[in-house]
Design a protein around this motif. Sequence first.
Motif, PDB file in Angstrom:
ATOM      1  N   THR A  94      71.703  -5.979  78.725  1.00  0.00           N
ATOM      2  CA  THR A  94      72.737  -5.801  77.713  1.00  0.00           C
ATOM      3  C   THR A  94      73.224  -7.174  77.280  1.00  0.00           C
ATOM      4  O   THR A  94      73.618  -7.988  78.120  1.00  0.00           O
ATOM      5  N   ALA A  95      73.171  -7.434  75.976  1.00  0.00           N
ATOM      6  CA  ALA A  95      73.647  -8.698  75.424  1.00  0.00           C
ATOM      7  C   ALA A  95      74.835  -8.402  74.512  1.00  0.00           C
ATOM      8  O   ALA A  95      74.708  -7.659  73.542  1.00  0.00           O
ATOM      9  N   PHE A  96      75.981  -8.969  74.849  1.00  0.00           N
ATOM     10  CA  PHE A  96      77.202  -8.747  74.080  1.00  0.00           C
ATOM     11  C   PHE A  96      77.387  -9.857  73.049  1.00  0.00           C
ATOM     12  O   PHE A  96      77.174 -11.036  73.344  1.00  0.00           O
ATOM     13  N   ASP A  97      77.796  -9.461  71.856  1.00  0.00           N
ATOM     14  CA  ASP A  97      78.157 -10.411  70.815  1.00  0.00           C
ATOM     15  C   ASP A  97      79.570 -10.094  70.354  1.00  0.00           C
ATOM     16  O   ASP A  97      79.838  -8.973  69.913  1.00  0.00           O
ATOM     17  N   GLY A  98      80.463 -11.056  70.446  1.00  0.00           N
ATOM     18  CA  GLY A  98      81.840 -10.824  70.011  1.00  0.00           C
ATOM     19  C   GLY A  98      82.824 -11.117  71.111  1.00  0.00           C
ATOM     20  O   GLY A  98      83.376 -10.214  71.728  1.00  0.00           O
TER      21      GLY A  98
ATOM     22  N   PRO B 113      75.089 -14.154  59.610  1.00  0.00           N
ATOM     23  CA  PRO B 113      73.889 -14.993  59.692  1.00  0.00           C
ATOM     24  C   PRO B 113      73.372 -15.254  61.105  1.00  0.00           C
ATOM     25  O   PRO B 113      72.154 -15.166  61.331  1.00  0.00           O
ATOM     26  N   PRO B 114      74.221 -15.581  62.106  1.00  0.00           N
ATOM     27  CA  PRO B 114      73.675 -15.733  63.462  1.00  0.00           C
ATOM     28  C   PRO B 114      73.042 -14.453  63.994  1.00  0.00           C
ATOM     29  O   PRO B 114      72.004 -14.485  64.671  1.00  0.00           O
ATOM     30  N   ALA B 115      73.669 -13.302  63.687  1.00  0.00           N
ATOM     31  CA  ALA B 115      73.095 -12.028  64.132  1.00  0.00           C
ATOM     32  C   ALA B 115      71.770 -11.767  63.429  1.00  0.00           C
ATOM     33  O   ALA B 115      70.808 -11.286  64.047  1.00  0.00           O
ATOM     34  N   ASP B 116      71.699 -12.072  62.156  1.00  0.00           N
ATOM     35  CA  ASP B 116      70.472 -11.910  61.379  1.00  0.00           C
ATOM     36  C   ASP B 116      69.352 -12.764  61.967  1.00  0.00           C
ATOM     37  O   ASP B 116      68.226 -12.294  62.162  1.00  0.00           O
TER      38      ASP B 116
END
Length: 441
Positions: free
Chosen positions: A291-295, A319-322
């Motif tokens: 599991t990788a969390f972003d935010g 953009p980083p997520a893209d």
Amino acid sequence: MNVEHGFTRRRLLELGALGTRFAGLARVRAADPPVAIAPKRTIRSCILVFFYGGPSHLDTFDPKPNAPAEVRGEYRTIGTAVPGVRVSEHLPRMARVLDRVALVRGLHHPMRNHNSAAAEALTGRTPAGGDQELLADDPRGIPTLGSAVSFALGARAGSLPYVALPYTIYNVVQLPGQTPGLLGGAFDRFQVTGDPNAPDFRIAAFENATELGARAELLRGLDRSALPGPVAQAAVSRDRAVRLLANPDVRRLFDIHKEPQRVRDRYGRHLLGQSLLLARRLVEGGVNFVTAFDGRTNGQDANWDSHEKLFPRHRQLIPPADQALSALIEDLGARGLLDSTLVLALSEFGRTPKINGSAGRDHWPDCYTALVAGGGVTGGAVLGSSDKIGAYPATDPVTPADLAATVFWRFGIDPATEVRDQTARPFRLSEGEPVRTLFGG
């Protein structure tokens, strides 16, 4: 009990607990063996990418260019590798790989607050505490999906079945849905805390492996019958944990500095990019679930909760997520890992169709979008649709329970498998139904 070298009863218990956490020693049991409903080809791994805070589906993967301005928003749309499917102009890399991705555009559930919605999304089950703003973890509650998979795989689980990174999410309290709940510490995550993009990124647990090994040797020399019950019961687990931490092959999985610069640059030299690169290294090395969390929640602008100034904030976050998500999909494909690895990207909810007076969008769990790639998914598929303003599913609604059931099914695990906890209370791994239409077999 006479213990030398400064070993106290408390330290013995701590070492025993470490072993229980990482060894996968069952503390619950399956009531019945899983039914053989496996697809023709099962997956080996799953990467769950969780975008905390709730990205706007209307401004990412479910735009409404023909809707009124107060719904449509500021962004333009662009074409993709899938004819007729358009996404936000800020997703050019994902647009190019969308023929390897399936969009689930009718995801929905009833939880309207971050904590309760995260619990629903990360476990596939409506939390027993209901829709609370600061819902906390229940140690007897439903396990996070990674822990449930780790348990259900049984003997098929790898030596390091479940890793979460790059931090634990907090929203005043620890965000629920991240722990093994009633499964107990034996199926907890191996938690990575740190920025894989940092030059000095390291895993502290591995650096303590030598000390742990020495302590384990001391424990082996003690009379097991004289040890406290919990320590004696955890002896085997503790030894496995020490061997895991001392294993050079396991340690190498986390050595992201070995990656070529061009690969690191492709993922993006930022927290999310390097976290997904690390996730790829882990599944390539046999980890079953990442599991990788972003935010991050230590700064309001660091997550997707955009009640105001949504459009400038999303210009920074998309953009980083893209870059990172498209790189992960391409890299898994290039390495021959995409068929055996399921990638699931989602958040706890979407955002309101109507833009508010602060030029933001508020919480909206009634309809949002999830992405599925790899694991045998039909690339370019779009399951379901939202209505004209993205408010409610118009066709083929899907719940987090269905996504959880899909993950179990792709691993060859029957989602209806009944598990009993230490008090013999029964529950099914999932109450949902696998979304079979997204897969060819």
